[in-house]
Design an enzyme around this catalytic site. Structure first.
Site, PDB file in Angstrom:
ATOM      1  N   LYS A 116      12.785  -4.254  13.729  1.00 36.75           N
ATOM      2  CA  LYS A 116      12.016  -4.309  14.977  1.00 36.75           C
ATOM      3  C   LYS A 116      12.452  -3.165  15.863  1.00 36.75           C
ATOM      4  O   LYS A 116      13.589  -2.682  15.769  1.00 36.75           O
ATOM      5  CB  LYS A 116      12.273  -5.636  15.701  1.00 36.75           C
ATOM      6  CG  LYS A 116      11.165  -6.022  16.651  1.00 36.75           C
ATOM      7  CD  LYS A 116      10.011  -6.682  15.913  1.00 36.75           C
ATOM      8  CE  LYS A 116       8.907  -7.092  16.852  1.00 36.75           C
ATOM      9  NZ  LYS A 116       7.905  -7.926  16.165  1.00 36.75           N
TER      10      LYS A 116
HETATM   11  P1  NAD Z   1       0.004  -8.353  23.838  1.00 38.61           P
HETATM   12  O1  NAD Z   1       0.720  -7.391  24.688  1.00 38.61           O
HETATM   13  O2  NAD Z   1      -1.281  -7.959  23.184  1.00 38.61           O
HETATM   14  O3  NAD Z   1      -0.328  -9.693  24.686  1.00 38.61           O
HETATM   15  C1  NAD Z   1       0.654 -10.430  25.367  1.00 38.61           C
HETATM   16  C2  NAD Z   1      -0.049 -11.458  26.261  1.00 38.61           C
HETATM   17  O4  NAD Z   1       0.946 -12.308  26.861  1.00 38.61           O
HETATM   18  C3  NAD Z   1      -0.829 -10.843  27.415  1.00 38.61           C
HETATM   19  O5  NAD Z   1      -1.976 -11.652  27.694  1.00 38.61           O
HETATM   20  C4  NAD Z   1       0.156 -10.938  28.595  1.00 38.61           C
HETATM   21  O6  NAD Z   1      -0.528 -10.973  29.864  1.00 38.61           O
HETATM   22  C5  NAD Z   1       0.843 -12.259  28.290  1.00 38.61           C
HETATM   23  N1  NAD Z   1       2.216 -12.337  28.801  1.00 38.61           N
HETATM   24  C6  NAD Z   1       3.202 -11.399  28.705  1.00 38.61           C
HETATM   25  N2  NAD Z   1       4.333 -11.847  29.271  1.00 38.61           N
HETATM   26  C7  NAD Z   1       4.062 -13.105  29.712  1.00 38.61           C
HETATM   27  C8  NAD Z   1       4.822 -14.103  30.385  1.00 38.61           C
HETATM   28  N3  NAD Z   1       6.088 -13.868  30.734  1.00 38.61           N
HETATM   29  N4  NAD Z   1       4.228 -15.281  30.664  1.00 38.61           N
HETATM   30  C9  NAD Z   1       2.942 -15.502  30.331  1.00 38.61           C
HETATM   31  N5  NAD Z   1       2.163 -14.604  29.714  1.00 38.61           N
HETATM   32  C10 NAD Z   1       2.720 -13.416  29.415  1.00 38.61           C
HETATM   33  O7  NAD Z   1       1.066  -8.844  22.747  1.00 38.61           O
HETATM   34  P2  NAD Z   1       0.767  -9.537  21.346  1.00 38.61           P
HETATM   35  O8  NAD Z   1       0.742  -8.496  20.304  1.00 38.61           O
HETATM   36  O9  NAD Z   1      -0.369 -10.494  21.492  1.00 38.61           O
HETATM   37  O10 NAD Z   1       2.145 -10.340  21.125  1.00 38.61           O
HETATM   38  C11 NAD Z   1       2.378 -11.611  21.721  1.00 38.61           C
HETATM   39  C12 NAD Z   1       3.497 -12.311  20.985  1.00 38.61           C
HETATM   40  O11 NAD Z   1       3.129 -12.467  19.609  1.00 38.61           O
HETATM   41  C13 NAD Z   1       4.843 -11.577  20.963  1.00 38.61           C
HETATM   42  O12 NAD Z   1       5.871 -12.548  20.950  1.00 38.61           O
HETATM   43  C14 NAD Z   1       4.810 -10.842  19.639  1.00 38.61           C
HETATM   44  O13 NAD Z   1       6.114 -10.532  19.165  1.00 38.61           O
HETATM   45  C15 NAD Z   1       4.136 -11.885  18.777  1.00 38.61           C
HETATM   46  N6  NAD Z   1       3.507 -11.380  17.559  1.00 38.61           N
HETATM   47  C16 NAD Z   1       2.604 -10.364  17.590  1.00 38.61           C
HETATM   48  C17 NAD Z   1       1.971  -9.960  16.414  1.00 38.61           C
HETATM   49  C18 NAD Z   1       0.898  -8.913  16.391  1.00 38.61           C
HETATM   50  O14 NAD Z   1       0.311  -8.698  15.325  1.00 38.61           O
HETATM   51  N7  NAD Z   1       0.553  -8.273  17.507  1.00 38.61           N
HETATM   52  C19 NAD Z   1       2.311 -10.579  15.192  1.00 38.61           C
HETATM   53  C20 NAD Z   1       3.244 -11.619  15.189  1.00 38.61           C
HETATM   54  C21 NAD Z   1       3.823 -12.013  16.389  1.00 38.61           C
END
Ligand code: NAD
Length: 426
Positions: A116
């Site tokens: 990561k």
């Molecule tokens: P992103 O930046 O596209 O979206 C994050 C969302 O969460 C946004 O709507 C933001 O406003 C909200 N957010 C951020 N901090 C917050 C908080 N403190 N309280 C409430 N809402 C909050 O990110 P993403 O890619 O959707 O990733 C989200 C999670 O999923 C992370 O934990 C990431 O590690 C995990 N993840 C992502 C992927 C991927 O393919 N993008 C795959 C597996 C896991």
């Protein structure tokens, strides 16, 4: 040596993501009676890199950002894992996320280890050109340690296909030839895979459907609350809405929207794209993120960030299924409280593995130079997610443990077997 923790993480350290990972790892390893040498080896990252990234800002001054890349394990193949841009990034967080990638890839049985990356920055306060310079310099500083055979980055919080395109281009400039397979989550046409953008959300839909069948909850009309409306939250809310679930709550970082009769998810996502906030969306109640998590529903899907369900609110969560879209949204102390209350948890390392699964497909397609259509990608994704869910469920039933411990046990077992056969070069 990294700090050793007891099986019980003290409350003061409850929200340290690395200790959260290690406590679950230790628990599962103990149940597996894991060989002490393998235990010590697998518990530690293989390599941690800190880079200081100079960037010429638009006003002419030079700012130095701190970036990390942690490569946890290579036993089963190249390390794989996203890059996160956020002011909240810490080395402990990146360490935990890297290890979770190792276990996640092993749970769905794809030939990758875990890594990561993260940069401490606030992308909302940077211009597009500043973000490009930051991304390029960070990539250049990692040139020797990433690559299709070594470590393959991907998008995570606040990073997207544009940032992956800049990473791929920078790496290719240094390599003197185009290397599409160095990152995944690229734009389709630049070596990206059809279906990658919706892959994590689609995978969450598949495991939520499997859980409903297992628990005899009719998925038609089942109430869903999603925290986070980014790539993972937005797409999973959309797919669940399209598949007949009733999405009653959805939030971004600022606030949540709630309507017990169901939200019109596509309209809300369009509104969010246009207004960059959910604020002011008509005809629904506005709630805080804390309140949203405590509203009654069948499926709660946290898809924002770590430590959202903790010992402070776990007894006020009212769902039948907690389906973890984010990485590490639940603390180890909260796990015990949820289990005592009979809440069925689909753990992050299983639930959100759809993203890395289609990243694996993208890497395979880049290396073949032959691309599949979206139908094929989605079919293969479904097969892997459904099989993995059923495999973990069987493991949980056989070993009489909950789904998180079963996922860790299955993953550790696979990594341990491969490590043992390869031998530890010590
Ligand atoms: P992103 O930046 O596209 O979206 C994050 C969302 O969460 C946004 O709507 C933001 O406003 C909200 N957010 C951020 N901090 C917050 C908080 N403190 N309280 C409430 N809402 C909050 O990110 P993403 O890619 O959707 O990733 C989200 C999670 O999923 C992370 O934990 C990431 O590690 C995990 N993840 C992502 C992927 C991927 O393919 N993008 C795959 C597996 C896991």
């Amino acid at each position: 040596m990294l700090p050793l923790v007891d099986q019980e993480v003290p409350e003061s350290l409850e929200t340290n993501p690395f200790l959260a990972m290690v406590s679950r790892f230790d628990h599962a390893a103990r149940l597996l009676d894991l060989d002490p040498d393998l235990h010590a080896f697998m518990r530690h990252p293989s390599r941690e890199i800190t880079v200081y990234v100079p960037v010429r800002m638009d006003d002419g001054h030079l700012k130095v950002f701190v970036g990390y890349r942690v490569q946890h394990n290579f036993a089963r193949g190249p390390a794989k894992g996203g890059v996160r841009y956020s002011p909240a990034v810490t080395l402990d967080e990146v360490r935990a996320l890297a290890a979770w990638m190792t276990w996640k890839c092993a749970v769905v049985n794809i030939p990758f280890g875990g890594a990561k990356g993260g940069i401490i920055c606030d992308p909302t306060k940077m211009s597009k050109l500043e973000l490009e310079r930051l991304t390029r310099r960070y990539t250049a500083q990692l040139f020797e340690v990433i690559g299709p055979e070594q470590d393959v980055p991907a998008p995570d919080m606040n990073t997207d296909e544009q940032i992956m395109a800049w990473m791929m281009d920078t790496y290719s400039m240094h390599a003197r030839h185009t290397v599409t397979a160095v990152v995944t989550g690229k734009p389709v046409g630049l070596g990206g895979s059809a279906g990658r953008q919706g892959a994590t959300g689609r995978g969450l839909l598949f495991v939520a459907q499997e859980a409903c069948t297992h628990l005899k909850i009719p998925s038609k009309g089942a109430k869903v609350i999603v925290q986070g409306a980014g790539n993972v939250g937005g797409m999973s809310a959309l797919f669940m809405h399209q598949s007949g679930f009733r999405v009653v709550g959805l939030s971004d970082i600022h606030l949540g929207l709630y309507n017990d009769r169901g939200l019109d998810v596509p309209v809300i996502l369009d509104y969010l794209k246009e207004n960059r906030s959910l604020h002011g969306f008509p005809g629904v109640s506005e709630v805080t993120n804390e309140e949203l998590l405590e509203l009654p529903c069948d499926i709660l899907l946290p898809a924002a960030t770590e430590n959202q369900v903790t010992s402070h609110n776990a007894n006020r969560i009212h769902c039948s299924v907690l389906c973890e879209g984010a990485n590490g949204p639940t603390t180890a102390l909260a796990d015990q409280m949820l289990e005592a209350r009979g809440i069925f948890v689909i753990p992050d390392i299983l639930a959100n593995a759809g993203g890395v699964t289609v990243s694996y497909f993208e890497w395979v397609q880049d290396r073949m130079g032959y691309f599949w259509n979206e139908r094929t990608v989605n079919q293969r994704l479904k097969q892997i997610m459904v099989n993995s869910f059923q495999e973990v469920l069987r493991y949980a039933q056989t070993h009489k443990v909950e789904m998180r411990t079963a996922s860790y046990m299955l993953a550790i077992d696979r990594v341990a077997y491969d490590t043992k056969v390869r031998g530890i070069y010590a």
